[in-house]
Scaffold this motif. Structure first.
Motif, PDB file in Angstrom:
ATOM      1  N   LYS A 120       0.860  -1.192   0.000  1.00 16.70           N
ATOM      2  CA  LYS A 120       0.000   0.000   0.000  1.00 16.70           C
ATOM      3  C   LYS A 120       0.894   1.239   0.000  1.00 16.70           C
ATOM      4  N   PRO A 121       0.430   2.347  -0.577  1.00 16.12           N
ATOM      5  CA  PRO A 121       1.198   3.591  -0.465  1.00 16.12           C
ATOM      6  C   PRO A 121       1.121   4.116   0.962  1.00 16.12           C
ATOM      7  N   SER A 122       2.130   4.873   1.374  1.00 14.50           N
ATOM      8  CA  SER A 122       2.125   5.436   2.732  1.00 14.50           C
ATOM      9  C   SER A 122       2.576   6.886   2.685  1.00 14.50           C
ATOM     10  N   PHE A 123       2.324   7.573   3.786  1.00 17.63           N
ATOM     11  CA  PHE A 123       2.742   8.965   3.908  1.00 17.63           C
ATOM     12  C   PHE A 123       3.622   9.096   5.127  1.00 17.63           C
ATOM     13  N   PRO A 124       4.794   9.738   5.087  1.00 19.44           N
ATOM     14  CA  PRO A 124       5.366  10.450   3.956  1.00 19.44           C
ATOM     15  C   PRO A 124       5.595   9.489   2.792  1.00 19.44           C
ATOM     16  N   PRO A 125       5.777  10.026   1.573  1.00 17.01           N
ATOM     17  CA  PRO A 125       5.820   9.172   0.387  1.00 17.01           C
ATOM     18  C   PRO A 125       6.712   7.963   0.568  1.00 17.01           C
ATOM     19  N   ALA A 148      14.395 -16.428   7.420  1.00 22.49           N
ATOM     20  CA  ALA A 148      15.321 -15.442   7.971  1.00 22.49           C
ATOM     21  C   ALA A 148      14.568 -14.359   8.726  1.00 22.49           C
ATOM     22  N   ILE A 149      13.671 -13.654   8.053  1.00 20.32           N
ATOM     23  CA  ILE A 149      12.958 -12.530   8.654  1.00 20.32           C
ATOM     24  C   ILE A 149      11.479 -12.645   8.309  1.00 20.32           C
ATOM     25  N   ALA A 150      10.655 -12.424   9.306  1.00 17.30           N
ATOM     26  CA  ALA A 150       9.210 -12.350   9.088  1.00 17.30           C
ATOM     27  C   ALA A 150       8.738 -11.063   9.743  1.00 17.30           C
ATOM     28  N   ALA A 151       8.114 -10.192   8.960  1.00 14.84           N
ATOM     29  CA  ALA A 151       7.630  -8.915   9.486  1.00 14.84           C
ATOM     30  C   ALA A 151       6.138  -8.793   9.211  1.00 14.84           C
ATOM     31  N   GLU A 152       5.402  -8.348  10.227  1.00 17.88           N
ATOM     32  CA  GLU A 152       3.975  -8.116  10.033  1.00 17.88           C
ATOM     33  C   GLU A 152       3.774  -6.986   9.032  1.00 17.88           C
ATOM     34  N   TRP A 153       4.558  -5.913   9.170  1.00 18.45           N
ATOM     35  CA  TRP A 153       4.537  -4.812   8.215  1.00 18.45           C
ATOM     36  C   TRP A 153       5.896  -4.140   8.198  1.00 18.45           C
ATOM     37  N   LEU A 154       6.183  -3.497   7.087  1.00 22.79           N
ATOM     38  CA  LEU A 154       7.446  -2.783   6.904  1.00 22.79           C
ATOM     39  C   LEU A 154       7.174  -1.583   6.006  1.00 22.79           C
ATOM     40  N   ARG A 155       7.491  -0.390   6.494  1.00 23.77           N
ATOM     41  CA  ARG A 155       7.300   0.837   5.722  1.00 23.77           C
ATOM     42  C   ARG A 155       8.654   1.324   5.238  1.00 23.77           C
ATOM     43  N   ILE A 156       8.764   1.575   3.936  1.00 23.09           N
ATOM     44  CA  ILE A 156      10.018   2.011   3.326  1.00 23.09           C
ATOM     45  C   ILE A 156       9.782   3.339   2.622  1.00 23.09           C
ATOM     46  N   SER A 157      10.655   4.317   2.929  1.00 28.13           N
ATOM     47  CA  SER A 157      10.570   5.642   2.305  1.00 28.13           C
ATOM     48  C   SER A 157      11.938   6.036   1.784  1.00 28.13           C
ATOM     49  N   PRO A 158      12.028   6.424   0.519  1.00 29.91           N
ATOM     50  CA  PRO A 158      13.324   6.860  -0.009  1.00 29.91           C
ATOM     51  C   PRO A 158      13.690   8.238   0.522  1.00 29.91           C
ATOM     52  N   LYS A 159      14.969   8.468   0.669  1.00 31.05           N
ATOM     53  CA  LYS A 159      15.470   9.804   0.988  1.00 31.05           C
ATOM     54  C   LYS A 159      15.581  10.545  -0.349  1.00 31.05           C
ATOM     55  N   PRO A 160      14.720  11.533  -0.593  1.00 32.19           N
ATOM     56  CA  PRO A 160      14.592  12.138  -1.934  1.00 32.19           C
ATOM     57  C   PRO A 160      15.890  12.655  -2.548  1.00 32.19           C
ATOM     58  N   LEU A 161      16.768  13.239  -1.751  1.00 30.28           N
ATOM     59  CA  LEU A 161      17.985  13.818  -2.312  1.00 30.28           C
ATOM     60  C   LEU A 161      18.963  12.763  -2.817  1.00 30.28           C
ATOM     61  N   GLU A 193      24.466   6.396  -4.692  1.00 31.31           N
ATOM     62  CA  GLU A 193      24.036   5.671  -3.493  1.00 31.31           C
ATOM     63  C   GLU A 193      22.629   6.130  -3.120  1.00 31.31           C
ATOM     64  N   VAL A 194      21.669   5.226  -3.251  1.00 32.76           N
ATOM     65  CA  VAL A 194      20.284   5.531  -2.916  1.00 32.76           C
ATOM     66  C   VAL A 194      20.041   5.062  -1.485  1.00 32.76           C
ATOM     67  N   VAL A 195      19.454   5.941  -0.651  1.00 29.53           N
ATOM     68  CA  VAL A 195      19.219   5.630   0.758  1.00 29.53           C
ATOM     69  C   VAL A 195      17.712   5.560   1.013  1.00 29.53           C
ATOM     70  N   PHE A 196      17.314   4.502   1.709  1.00 29.10           N
ATOM     71  CA  PHE A 196      15.922   4.299   2.091  1.00 29.10           C
ATOM     72  C   PHE A 196      15.831   4.199   3.606  1.00 29.10           C
ATOM     73  N   GLY A 197      14.857   4.853   4.185  1.00 33.46           N
ATOM     74  CA  GLY A 197      14.562   4.666   5.591  1.00 33.46           C
ATOM     75  C   GLY A 197      13.503   3.579   5.713  1.00 33.46           C
ATOM     76  N   PHE A 198      13.562   2.787   6.770  1.00 37.59           N
ATOM     77  CA  PHE A 198      12.556   1.756   6.956  1.00 37.59           C
ATOM     78  C   PHE A 198      12.181   1.632   8.421  1.00 37.59           C
ATOM     79  N   LYS A 199      10.982   1.174   8.653  1.00 32.32           N
ATOM     80  CA  LYS A 199      10.481   0.933   9.996  1.00 32.32           C
ATOM     81  C   LYS A 199       9.444  -0.170   9.891  1.00 32.32           C
ATOM     82  N   GLY A 200       9.468  -1.089  10.865  1.00 33.27           N
ATOM     83  CA  GLY A 200       8.517  -2.182  10.787  1.00 33.27           C
ATOM     84  C   GLY A 200       8.262  -2.840  12.119  1.00 33.27           C
ATOM     85  N   ASN A 201       7.384  -3.820  12.064  1.00 38.34           N
ATOM     86  CA  ASN A 201       7.011  -4.605  13.232  1.00 38.34           C
ATOM     87  C   ASN A 201       7.296  -6.059  12.913  1.00 38.34           C
ATOM     88  N   SER A 202       8.131  -6.702  13.734  1.00 38.89           N
ATOM     89  CA  SER A 202       8.500  -8.087  13.512  1.00 38.89           C
ATOM     90  C   SER A 202       8.683  -8.781  14.846  1.00 38.89           C
TER      91      SER A 202
END
Length: 179
Positions: free
Chosen positions: A60-65, A81-94, A100-109
């Motif tokens: 699903k899409p999320s906010f911030p983008p 290896a890893i099982a996560a109920e949900w994981l939100r990934i957002s790119p660092k726009p700059l 080197e592309v950087v993504f922030g992530f946060k999740g529940n596992s």
């Protein structure tokens, strides 16, 4: 009399603009091509490393983008290896246009949280391929009995896990550091 007319016109344009933004956001969310994107992400990850297999139930899409993945399962060499109920990934726009592309992530596992940054170094020689990946993650409150990597038939580990993990791959090497 003329000042009142300008105020009504301004209010009308503001309301029309707000209406267009709300309707656009509504249709972007509900008409989002989640199945197509889920299949694309899974195929990219699964082709990038033959030892890793990624399975995602829903996107699903999320906010911030960004994107929110539900039901994420990662296996490495056919072992969970890893099982996560949900994981939100957002790119660092700059970083999207850099090497080197950087993504922030946060999740529940495993009943706890996982958050951090993933950096993908693009290959200069081959387009659309990664030269290396680095993941810096903080773990907190995870039930070790639910972490497949920490269990074996001869030894059952329990308790709560918290700490940091740094995983990096390059052309020839792979490292994992954990505290």
């Amino acid at each position: 009399p003329l000042g009142g007319y300008e105020g009504n016109t301004m209010k009308k344009y503001f309301l029309y603009s707000l209406y267009v933004i709300v309707v656009t956001g509504f249709f972007l969310y509900y008409l989002f091509p989640s199945d197509l994107l889920r299949d694309f992400v899974m195929s990219k990850v699964n082709r990038a490393d033959s030892d890793i297999h990624l399975e995602i139930k829903q996107v699903k899409p999320s906010f911030p983008p960004g994107l929110k993945f539900h039901g994420v399962d990662v296996t490495k060499k056919d072992a969970p290896a890893i099982a996560a109920e949900w994981l939100r990934i957002s790119p660092k726009p700059l970083t999207l246009l850099s090497s080197e592309v950087v993504f922030g992530f946060k999740g529940n596992s495993c009943g706890g949280t996982i958050a951090g940054l993933a950096t993908i170094r693009k290959s200069e020689k081959e387009e659309n391929t990664a030269e290396g990946i680095r993941v810096d993650a903080k773990l907190g409150g995870m039930r070790m009995a639910d972490i497949h990597l920490m269990q074996s038939p001869s030894c059952q580990i329990s308790g709560t896990l918290g700490g940091t993990v740094v995983y990096a791959t390059g052309k020839e090497d792979e490292t994992l550091q954990a505290k």
